[in-house]
Design an enzyme around this catalytic site. Structure first.
Site, PDB file in Angstrom:
ATOM      1  N   PHE A 126     -75.549  -2.402 -46.358  1.00 59.55           N
ATOM      2  CA  PHE A 126     -76.423  -1.943 -47.434  1.00 59.55           C
ATOM      3  C   PHE A 126     -77.873  -2.244 -47.057  1.00 59.55           C
ATOM      4  CE2 PHE A 126     -78.489  -2.224 -51.605  1.00 59.55           C
ATOM      5  CZ  PHE A 126     -78.101  -1.008 -52.136  1.00 59.55           C
ATOM      6  N   ASP A 197     -71.361 -10.494 -48.242  1.00 62.09           N
ATOM      7  CA  ASP A 197     -71.910  -9.860 -49.442  1.00 62.09           C
ATOM      8  C   ASP A 197     -70.720  -9.262 -50.205  1.00 62.09           C
ATOM      9  OD1 ASP A 197     -73.010  -8.138 -51.336  1.00 62.09           O
ATOM     10  OD2 ASP A 197     -74.655  -7.490 -50.035  1.00 62.09           O
ATOM     11  N   TYR A 222     -73.552  -6.688 -61.685  1.00 64.18           N
ATOM     12  CA  TYR A 222     -73.690  -5.556 -62.627  1.00 64.18           C
ATOM     13  C   TYR A 222     -72.730  -4.410 -62.301  1.00 64.18           C
ATOM     14  CZ  TYR A 222     -76.967  -4.671 -58.792  1.00 64.18           C
ATOM     15  OH  TYR A 222     -77.535  -4.573 -57.548  1.00 64.18           O
ATOM     16  N   LYS A 223     -71.936  -4.556 -61.230  1.00 61.93           N
ATOM     17  CA  LYS A 223     -70.979  -3.492 -60.892  1.00 61.93           C
ATOM     18  C   LYS A 223     -69.660  -3.800 -61.600  1.00 61.93           C
ATOM     19  CE  LYS A 223     -73.078  -2.904 -56.310  1.00 61.93           C
ATOM     20  NZ  LYS A 223     -73.797  -1.647 -56.506  1.00 61.93           N
ATOM     21  N   ARG A 371     -69.646   9.577 -54.611  1.00 63.86           N
ATOM     22  CA  ARG A 371     -68.818   8.369 -54.810  1.00 63.86           C
ATOM     23  C   ARG A 371     -68.184   8.421 -56.204  1.00 63.86           C
ATOM     24  NH1 ARG A 371     -72.086   2.963 -53.605  1.00 63.86           N
ATOM     25  NH2 ARG A 371     -73.084   3.676 -55.516  1.00 63.86           N
TER      26      ARG A 371
END
Ligand SMILES: Cc1ncc(COP(=O)(O)O)c(C=O)c1O
Length: 412
Positions: A126, A197, A222-223, A371
């Site tokens: 990322f 991560d 927050y996912k 996605r």
């Protein structure tokens, strides 16, 4: 019902879903939301908790709430709740800052634990992970070497000079799960440390940080943890490193006695030394409430449902939309697949906008990836059926070609 039969009975699967009670814990609407891998849905307990914090704790209690409502211990308490989802001890996780800041701090801390100065990472990691390393590189200059290699070459790239291997456990684009056990063991064999991560892992599948003997980890909340937009991130450090770590983003709340206002930084005992500034009380309170939902459901059951959802989606897409040029990029092997499915298509952006207009929400990652996230706590099997039917209709009619689906928004 065979999951890959052409018209699977979504209603039957939803009715027999052992996790169906979990969906009732969330604020739901008529939207088929397939973007929990970006921002999770809001649990129903969160607004009540925020109202309580606003009215009683902040509004009335003001500064006394640091003790009365134990605000001061929120980073460690919330960390303890995350710990059980990632295979860590309750005293090995703290919450605060963004994932980016925690990546920078954890990487710099790792360099303080070894004289080596070579970091290996995935070239497709990322961007924020790569940028955090770039920042460190600018600070340390040519003394630090950063090797960006394809994920498949990481094991070969580890050598006797490797200080740290920094990887995302689940790839944000393809949802490929890396072998945490093996990569950690190989890194240790060469004398290096690992930093994982977990942004796309925490809350989506069981992670066993201590079982894998991991040194350091970070992740966003927050996912799949549903902590809300901008919810603070977590840092894990294995207990064996606590007393050796000298934090680099060192702040007063990581000091052993913050209210002594000592001009010299003396780290707190244990994981608390990785705290920096004042805790994000409002955001931490929302996250604390949202994590309480996980305590009623089994993470192994979440993983089983997530795999069934993503597997069904892949099968249905191939069966019903096979002729429209979609390419499944995510692994078919369930062991290697996270909780979203990435689908490549040259017109992916416009197709996704056409889905969103029908209130079926996924997202798009340049240059060509759609996605579709399947958050097992609140997803229904019906969502798979609705999404694939809409995709089939969008492709059959060619409606995605409309001008209004072409202009790119800043957030995709
Ligand atoms: C692997 C990974 N790391 C980090 C982040 C985000 O970092 P931050 O919380 O600092 O925005 C994301 C966001 O999608 C991510 O996918």
């Amino acid at each position: 019902m065979k999951p890959n039969s052409r018209h699977f009975a979504a209603e039957e699967l939803d009715a027999s879903d052992p996790l169906r009670a979990a969906a009732a814990e969330f604020v739901l609407d008529d939207c088929v939301y397939l973007d929990g891998n970006s921002l999770g849905r809001m649990p129903r307990c969160v607004p009540d908790r925020l109202r309580q914090v606003a009215d009683a704790e902040w509004g009335a209690g003001l500064v006394s709430s640091w003790l009365q409502y134990d605000w001061i211990n929120l980073p460690a308490r919330v960390g303890g709740r995350i710990a059980r989802l990632v295979g860590a001890g309750a005293d090995e996780v703290v919450v605060g800052n963004s994932t980016t800041v925690n990546l920078f701090n954890a990487t710099a801390c790792a360099l303080g634990l070894t004289p080596r100065r070579r970091i290996v990472t995935d070239e497709a990691n990322f961007p924020t992970d790569l940028y955090a390393l770039d920042g460190l590189q600018r600070l340390l200059g040519p003394g630090l070497t950063i090797e960006r290699v394809p994920a498949g070459d990481v094991l070969r790239a580890i050598d006797g000079n490797t200080a740290l291997v920094l990887l995302s456990h689940i790839d944000y684009r393809t949802a490929t799960v890396l072998d945490m056990m093996r990569i950690t063991a190989e890194t240790h064999r060469a004398g290096g440390l690992v930093l994982w991560d977990l942004s796309h892992s925490a809350g989506a599948l069981p992670v066993d940080l201590n079982g894998c003997n991991v040194d350091l980890a970070v992740g966003c909340t927050y996912k799949y943890l549903n902590g809300g937009p901008g919810a603070p991130a977590f840092t894990f450090a294995a207990r064996r490193w606590h007393e050796k770590i000298r934090p680099v983003v060192s702040g007063w709340l990581g000091h052993k006695a913050p209210f002594a206002f000592d001009p010299v930084f003396e780290p707190a005992a244990g994981i608390r030394r990785l705290l920096s500034g004042t805790p994000e009380v409002l955001a931490l309170s929302a996250l604390d409430a949202s994590l309480s939902v996980f305590e009623r459901f089994d993470i192994q059951a979440l993983r089983a449902k997530s795999l069934q959802l993503t597997g069904l989606f892949i099968d249905q897409l191939e069966q019903r939309c096979g002729k429209y040029g979609f390419e499944i990029v995510s692994p078919r092997d369930p062991v290697r697949r996270g909780s979203h499915v990435a689908v490549a298509h040259e017109n992916g952006y416009a197709i996704m906008q056409a889905l969103i207009e029908r209130r079926i929400v996924g997202d798009f990652r340049a240059p060509n990836l759609m996605r579709f996230g399947f958050a097992p706590l609140y997803q229904r099997y019906r969502d798979v059926e609705v999404c694939v039917s809409a995709l089939e209709e969008i492709m059959r009619t060619g409606v995605w070609q409309a001008e209004r689906f072409r202009s790119r928004a800043f957030v995709t």
